[in-house]
Design an enzyme around this catalytic site. Structure first.
Site, short mmCIF file in Angstrom:
data_model
loop_
_atom_site.label_atom_id
_atom_site.label_comp_id
_atom_site.label_asym_id
_atom_site.label_seq_id
_atom_site.Cartn_x
_atom_site.Cartn_y
_atom_site.Cartn_z
CB CYS A 1 -0.93 0.09 1.20
SG CYS A 1 -2.24 -1.12 1.21
NE ARG B 1 4.50 1.56 -0.24
CZ ARG B 1 5.55 1.30 0.52
NH1 ARG B 1 6.76 1.47 0.03
NH2 ARG B 1 5.41 0.88 1.75
CD1 TRP C 1 -0.87 -6.45 -3.21
CD2 TRP C 1 -0.72 -6.90 -1.02
NE1 TRP C 1 -0.62 -7.79 -3.07
CE2 TRP C 1 -0.52 -8.10 -1.75
CE3 TRP C 1 -0.68 -6.95 0.36
CZ2 TRP C 1 -0.27 -9.32 -1.13
CZ3 TRP C 1 -0.43 -8.17 0.98
CH2 TRP C 1 -0.22 -9.33 0.23
CG ASN D 1 1.72 0.42 4.23
OD1 ASN D 1 2.88 0.78 4.14
ND2 ASN D 1 1.38 -0.82 4.04
N GLY D 2 -0.62 -1.32 6.35
CA GLY D 2 -0.26 -2.23 7.43
C GLY D 2 -1.42 -3.13 7.79
CD GLU E 1 14.15 -15.45 -9.22
OE1 GLU E 1 13.60 -15.78 -8.15
OE2 GLU E 1 13.94 -14.38 -9.80
CE LYS F 1 10.85 -13.22 -11.34
NZ LYS F 1 11.65 -13.17 -10.16
CD GLU G 1 7.46 -13.35 -9.00
OE1 GLU G 1 7.46 -12.48 -8.11
OE2 GLU G 1 8.43 -13.51 -9.76
CG HIS H 1 13.91 -39.32 -3.34
ND1 HIS H 1 14.11 -40.53 -2.74
CD2 HIS H 1 15.13 -38.89 -3.76
CE1 HIS H 1 15.40 -40.83 -2.76
NE2 HIS H 1 16.04 -39.85 -3.37
CE LYS I 1 10.27 -4.38 -7.91
NZ LYS I 1 10.69 -5.65 -8.50
#
Ligand code: HGA
Length: 621
Positions: free
Chosen positions: A2, A27, A74, A108-109, A494, A498, A501, A517, A616
């Protein structure tokens, strides 16, 4: 996450608030909103569209005034819907359920005791219009208000459990905004004209408006009025708020505005900026020494005998790669932990540990909390690898290496990751040197490889057309496996992250030896298996794992170093990388995985730079 902006000014502040939101959209972008004090009333525009459309909506509704607050969200509590969008207004107790009260607030929080507060405020007659935790703060401030907004906010804050940055104004005090922070970032911007003053989640939101910035500290409350601001905090000894002085810094914040140039998306641009970002990160390096990490680093490096890396998401994978380097080159025992796990588990502290945090923004809430937790357990030596020199993380840590990736706008991190790897490799070399495991000849060899890295990455970027051809096939899949071994296993993780996402394809990475396994059960002709195949000591082992996939009819998509003898054949697709690049090979091998995710996302038509449900800078836990 946010983003918050607030202002008191003589001029119409709405365009500045909205411009600030555009720069804070990294944000969160679930919804946005702006509220002002206009003609003696609270007025607002809120939208689930992007910030670009908010100004239009505000113009249409005639929203314009000098005192206001704005927010880009967000969502944590309540769906991304207009009724949950900030700013929230209080409704007076016992008022008509649609009546607007006197308090406007952005947050924000997360307020952890929101249920308890909601029940209390409902019992007092307050009516709730959203599912957010935030709305309780608006009603609580309203309940405590008796003519002085600062006083009401100061009384409300000790009742909140959790994390917040808030900005508030009141119908009855037209030229005043009160803001506070505890656990979420907030800066004060001291205006340079007409006595105007600002608050924002990030100095970047105020670029071009003011460069006079105060980084508010945890627990600070700021009272903004035209021509003056006043910062206070609770003195626990007296139980009263007392004035505090904070340094005003001149900050040349970048607006974050960046031209796309020939690129379709910021993520593509940032992938292609990697040679420059790496070169910039290495610019000042003439040799390896602990002092690259700050004054006193030699003493710290001499004192410690293990490393604990704390990070989240992509940064966790750069840390996981560094573990291989630190143990094999610097011979120092290293553990890597997901920050959100570490902060809440019982662990065994060792004061001779170097605690290394990794964060692009330097504001990642879980990583900051994990750092503080480690320190509270008696581990004083802290170092951060971070892309933002002015961030909370850099301010909190004893030592730092600032990467020079530049502003990263795409939510899926690319150039921040590869420059983190560069910073972590330098740390490995500096620790190896301090511990007597780096000869001058080895130092010279590593420096030569580092300096050549931008050119080597450029050569990998030239593989884009071949990756595009693969992405057409991946776009039709709903699952993918990624395999690698050793130093490249975190790179496979990674790569899978990607793909998840930005394409929303379910992707998992496995250390190739783990296939038998369990995950081998998933392999069919429908399952693409991406394999990272450097020409290292584990290549023969990896080839056996690839055979296991082939034997089950799996389709392999292999990024193979030029000096391996892996050739394309039925069911085995190969993109040939340059020759093996030794210890720095992960920095090359991640690049085609970024391109694969990017082009697959384009083929699927997703919002590449703003993938669903993400943001982000992860400033909530
Ligand atoms: N909890 C609030 C604010 C969300 C937030 O700060 N996200 O990072 C909400 O859900 O609106």
């Amino acid at each position: 996450m946010c983003g918050i902006v607030g202002a008191v000014s003589q001029r119409n502040i709405v365009p500045i608030l909205v411009e600030g939101l555009k720069r804070l959209e990294y944000r969160g972008y679930d919804s946005c909103g702006v509220a002002v004090h206009q003609d003696g009333a609270l007025r607002r525009a809120r939208s689930t569209s992007r910030v670009a459309e908010l100004q239009q909506q505000a113009d249409q509704d005639g929203i314009a005034a000098g005192t206001g607050i704005a927010h880009t969200r967000w969502a944590t509590h309540g769906a991304p819907a207009v009724h949950n969008a900030h700013p929230h207004f209080s409704t007076g107790p016992g008022a008509d359920t649609q009546a607007v009260g006197r308090i406007a607030l952005v947050h924000n929080g997360i307020i952890e005791n929101h249920d308890e507060l909601r029940a209390e405020l409902k019992a007092r007659g307050y009516v709730f219009h959203s599912q957010t935790d935030t709305e309780v703060i608006a009603h609580l401030v309203d309940h405590l208000y008796s003519g002085d907004l600062l006083d009401a906010v100061q009384q409300a804050l000790p009742r909140l459990k959790g994390a917040y940055a808030v900005a508030v104004f009141c119908r009855d005090e037209p030229h005043r905004v009160v803001a506070a922070r505890e656990g979420s970032p907030l800066v004060l911007g001291v205006g340079q004209t007409d006595g105007e003053n600002f608050v924002a989640s990030d100095a970047m939101a105020l670029a071009g408006v003011t460069d006079q910035i105060v980084y508010l500290e945890e627990g600070d409350v700021v009272d903004l009025q035209p021509g003056r601001y006043w910062i206070s905090r609770l003195d626990t000894a007296t139980g009263r708020y007392a004035a505090v002085t904070r340094e005003v810094k001149t900050v040349h914040a970048h607006s974050g505005a960046a031209e796309l140039g020939p690129y379709r998306h910021y993520m593509q641009k940032e992938i292609f900026e990697q040679p420059t970002a790496i070169a910039n990160t290495l610019e000042a390096i003439t040799g390896i020494s602990p002092e690259l990490f700050g004054d006193g680093a030699y003493r710290v490096f001499k004192e410690i005998d293990k490393v604990l890396i704390l990070a989240c998401g992509t940064s966790y994978y750069s840390g996981s790669t560094a573990k291989y380097w630190l143990e094999s080159i610097a011979k120092i025992p290293t553990s890597v932990e997901i920050a959100s796990e570490y902060r809440y588990r019982d662990s065994v502290p060792d004061p001779k540990t170097l605690v290394v945090t990794i964060s692009q923004s330097g504001e990642t809430a879980d990583t900051i909390a994990a750092l503080k937790h480690a320190r509270s357990l008696g581990m004083p030596h802290t170092l951060t690898i971070c892309n933002v020199a002015t961030s909370a993380m850099v301010r909190e840590c004893e030592l730092a290496y600032i990467t020079r990736a530049g502003v990263e706008i795409g939510v899926a991190s690319t150039k921040a990751f590869t420059t983190q790897l560069v910073g972590l490799f330098l740390l490995t070399l500096a620790l190896a040197q301090t511990r007597g495991h780096l000869t001058e000849a080895q130092e010279a060899e590593h420096l030569k490889d580092l300096r050549h890295l931008p050119v080597a990455v450029q050569a990998v970027l030239a593989l884009e057309p071949q990756v595009i051809a693969w992405s057409e096939e991946f776009a039709r899949k709903e699952n993918a496996l990624f395999l690698a071994r050793g130093l490249h296993y975190p790179i496979a993780m990674e790569g899978a992250l990607k793909l998840k996402e930005i394409t929303y394809i379910h992707a998992e990475a496995y250390a190739a030896g783990e296939l038998k396994h369990g995950p081998l059960a998933l392999v069919t002709a429908e399952m693409p298996v991406v394999t990272v195949a450097p020409n290292d000591t584990l290549l023969e082992k990896l080839k056996s794992n690839m055979q296991e996939v082939r034997a089950r009819g799996g389709q392999l998509y292999v990024f193979a170093d030029g000096d391996t003898a892996i050739e394309s054949e039925a069911g085995l697709h190969v993109i040939r990388m340059p020759e093996h690049y030794g210890a720095l090979s992960p920095i090359l091998h991640v690049v085609p995985l970024q391109l694969l995710a990017y082009h697959t996302a384009c083929a699927r038509g997703t919002d590449v730079d703003k993938p669903r449900n993400l943001a982000k800078s992860v400033t909530v836990e």
